[in-house]
Design a protein around this motif. Structure first.
Motif, short mmCIF file in Angstrom:
data_model
loop_
_atom_site.label_atom_id
_atom_site.label_comp_id
_atom_site.label_asym_id
_atom_site.label_seq_id
_atom_site.Cartn_x
_atom_site.Cartn_y
_atom_site.Cartn_z
N ASP A 49 0.87 -1.17 0.00
CA ASP A 49 0.00 0.00 0.00
C ASP A 49 0.92 1.22 0.00
N LEU A 50 1.05 1.85 -1.15
CA LEU A 50 1.98 2.98 -1.27
C LEU A 50 1.57 4.17 -0.41
N HIS A 51 0.27 4.36 -0.21
CA HIS A 51 -0.20 5.45 0.64
C HIS A 51 0.30 5.24 2.07
N GLU A 52 0.22 4.00 2.53
CA GLU A 52 0.70 3.67 3.88
C GLU A 52 2.22 3.90 4.00
N ILE A 53 2.95 3.49 2.97
CA ILE A 53 4.41 3.68 2.98
C ILE A 53 4.75 5.17 3.02
N ILE A 54 4.07 5.95 2.20
CA ILE A 54 4.34 7.39 2.15
C ILE A 54 3.96 8.06 3.47
N GLN A 55 2.85 7.64 4.08
CA GLN A 55 2.46 8.19 5.38
C GLN A 55 3.54 7.92 6.42
N GLN A 56 4.10 6.71 6.39
CA GLN A 56 5.17 6.36 7.33
C GLN A 56 6.40 7.24 7.10
N CYS A 57 6.74 7.47 5.83
CA CYS A 57 7.87 8.35 5.51
C CYS A 57 7.62 9.77 6.04
N CYS A 58 6.40 10.24 5.90
CA CYS A 58 6.07 11.59 6.37
C CYS A 58 6.17 11.68 7.88
N LYS A 59 5.74 10.63 8.59
CA LYS A 59 5.87 10.60 10.05
C LYS A 59 7.35 10.64 10.45
N THR A 60 8.16 9.88 9.74
CA THR A 60 9.60 9.85 10.02
C THR A 60 10.20 11.24 9.79
N LEU A 61 9.81 11.88 8.69
CA LEU A 61 10.33 13.21 8.40
C LEU A 61 9.89 14.20 9.48
N GLN A 62 8.66 14.08 9.98
CA GLN A 62 8.18 14.98 11.02
C GLN A 62 9.00 14.84 12.28
N ASP A 63 9.54 13.63 12.54
CA ASP A 63 10.42 13.45 13.70
C ASP A 63 11.74 14.19 13.50
N ILE A 64 12.22 14.20 12.24
CA ILE A 64 13.49 14.85 11.91
C ILE A 64 13.31 16.36 11.77
N SER A 65 12.24 16.76 11.08
CA SER A 65 11.95 18.18 10.80
C SER A 65 10.51 18.48 11.23
N PRO A 66 10.28 18.70 12.52
CA PRO A 66 8.91 18.89 13.01
C PRO A 66 8.19 20.10 12.39
N GLU A 67 8.95 21.07 11.89
CA GLU A 67 8.33 22.27 11.31
C GLU A 67 7.84 22.05 9.88
N ALA A 68 8.25 20.95 9.25
CA ALA A 68 7.85 20.68 7.86
C ALA A 68 6.34 20.51 7.78
N GLN A 69 5.77 21.10 6.73
CA GLN A 69 4.33 21.01 6.49
C GLN A 69 4.11 20.11 5.29
N ILE A 70 3.52 18.94 5.53
CA ILE A 70 3.36 17.95 4.47
C ILE A 70 1.88 17.67 4.25
N GLN A 71 1.48 17.72 3.00
CA GLN A 71 0.11 17.40 2.61
C GLN A 71 0.15 16.21 1.65
N ILE A 72 -0.69 15.20 1.91
CA ILE A 72 -0.81 14.07 0.99
C ILE A 72 -2.19 14.17 0.35
N HIS A 73 -2.21 14.19 -0.98
CA HIS A 73 -3.46 14.29 -1.74
C HIS A 73 -3.69 12.97 -2.47
N LYS A 74 -4.87 12.39 -2.22
CA LYS A 74 -5.23 11.13 -2.85
C LYS A 74 -6.74 11.09 -2.92
N ALA A 75 -7.26 10.55 -4.01
CA ALA A 75 -8.71 10.43 -4.14
C ALA A 75 -9.24 9.58 -2.99
N LYS A 76 -10.30 10.06 -2.37
CA LYS A 76 -10.88 9.37 -1.22
C LYS A 76 -11.27 7.94 -1.61
#
Length: 179
Positions: A49-76
Motif C-alpha cells: 500500500d503505497l499510501h501507507e508507505i508514504i504516510q510512514q515516511c512523512c511521520k519519520t520526516l516529522q520526527d526529523i523536521s517537526p516544522e515541515a508542512q506535508i500534505q498528501i493528496h489522494k482520491a478518497k
C-alpha cells in the motif's frame, strides 16, 4: 601523535577525521544499497500500500523536521497498491521527501499527490525549495552528481541518493522525472 599541538587544533583535526569517516560510511552504505537494488529477489516482493508507505515516511520526516508542512493528496477511497519490495519503496520515497525538506527554506512545504489511472500509478512530490538549475536537471539522477558539492557535503550526502531512487523505481518497472 603530536601531544604538543594546541587542544583547539587537535579538536579541529579530530572533527575533520570523524566527518570524513561518516561521509565515507554513507558512501559505502549507498554503494552497497545500489548493488542490492540491482538484484531484487522475487521473494522480497509483496503487495504494498503505497499510501501507507508514504504516510510512514512523512511521520519519520516529522520526527526529523517537526516544522515541515506535508500534505498528501489522494482520491478518497482510492487504493494505491503494487507488487514491490516495501523496504526499497520506503527508501525511495523517504529520499524524495527528505530532499524536499532539506532543500527548502524552513518551514518546508511539501505536497504529495497520488493518482491511479488504469494500470498506472503517478506519485508527485512537490516542494517550494531552492530548485535545480535547468543545466543540472538532466544530470540529477546520475551517480555522484550534485548540484552544489559544498552544500551536499555539509548535509552528509554521497551524491547517490537520487541515483538509488531512480534505480529502485526502474527495477519496479517505473520511471522518474523532474520538473
Amino acid at each position: 601523535d603530536h601531544p604538543e599541538l594546541p587542544q583547539d587544533t587537535t579538536k579541529e583535526i579530530t572533527t575533520k577525521i570523524v566527518n570524513n569517516c561518516a561521509r565515507m560510511t554513507t558512501l559505502i552504505k549507498d554503494l552497497l544499497t545500489l548493488s542490492d537494488v540491482e538484484n531484487i529477489p522475487l521473494s522480497r516482493l509483496a503487495m504494498c500500500d503505497l499510501h501507507e508507505i508514504i504516510q510512514q515516511c512523512c511521520k519519520t520526516l516529522q520526527d526529523i523536521s517537526p516544522e515541515a508542512q506535508i500534505q498528501i493528496h489522494k482520491a478518497k477511497g482510492a487504493e494505491i497498491s503494487m507488487l514491490a519490495d516495501p523496504n526499497l519503496m520506503e527508501m525511495a520515497f523517504m529520499n524524495l521527501i527528505e530532499n524536499a525538506a532539506k532543500y527548502s527554506t524552513p518551514p518546508a512545504q511539501i505536497d504529495i499527490t497520488m493518482q491511479m489511472n488504469a494500470n498506472q500509478i503517478t506519485i508527485t512530490v512537490a516542494d517550494h525549495g531552492i530548485g535545480i538549475p535547468k543545466v543540472d536537471q538532466e544530470h540529477i539522477f546520475e551517480r555522484f552528481y550534485t548540484v552544489d558539492k559544498a552544500h551536499s557535503q555539509k548535509m552528509g550526502g554521497s551524491g547517490l541518493g537520487l541515483s538509488i531512487v531512480q534505480t529502485i523505481i526502474q527495477k519496479h518497472f517505473g520511471r522518474i522525472s523532474l520538473s
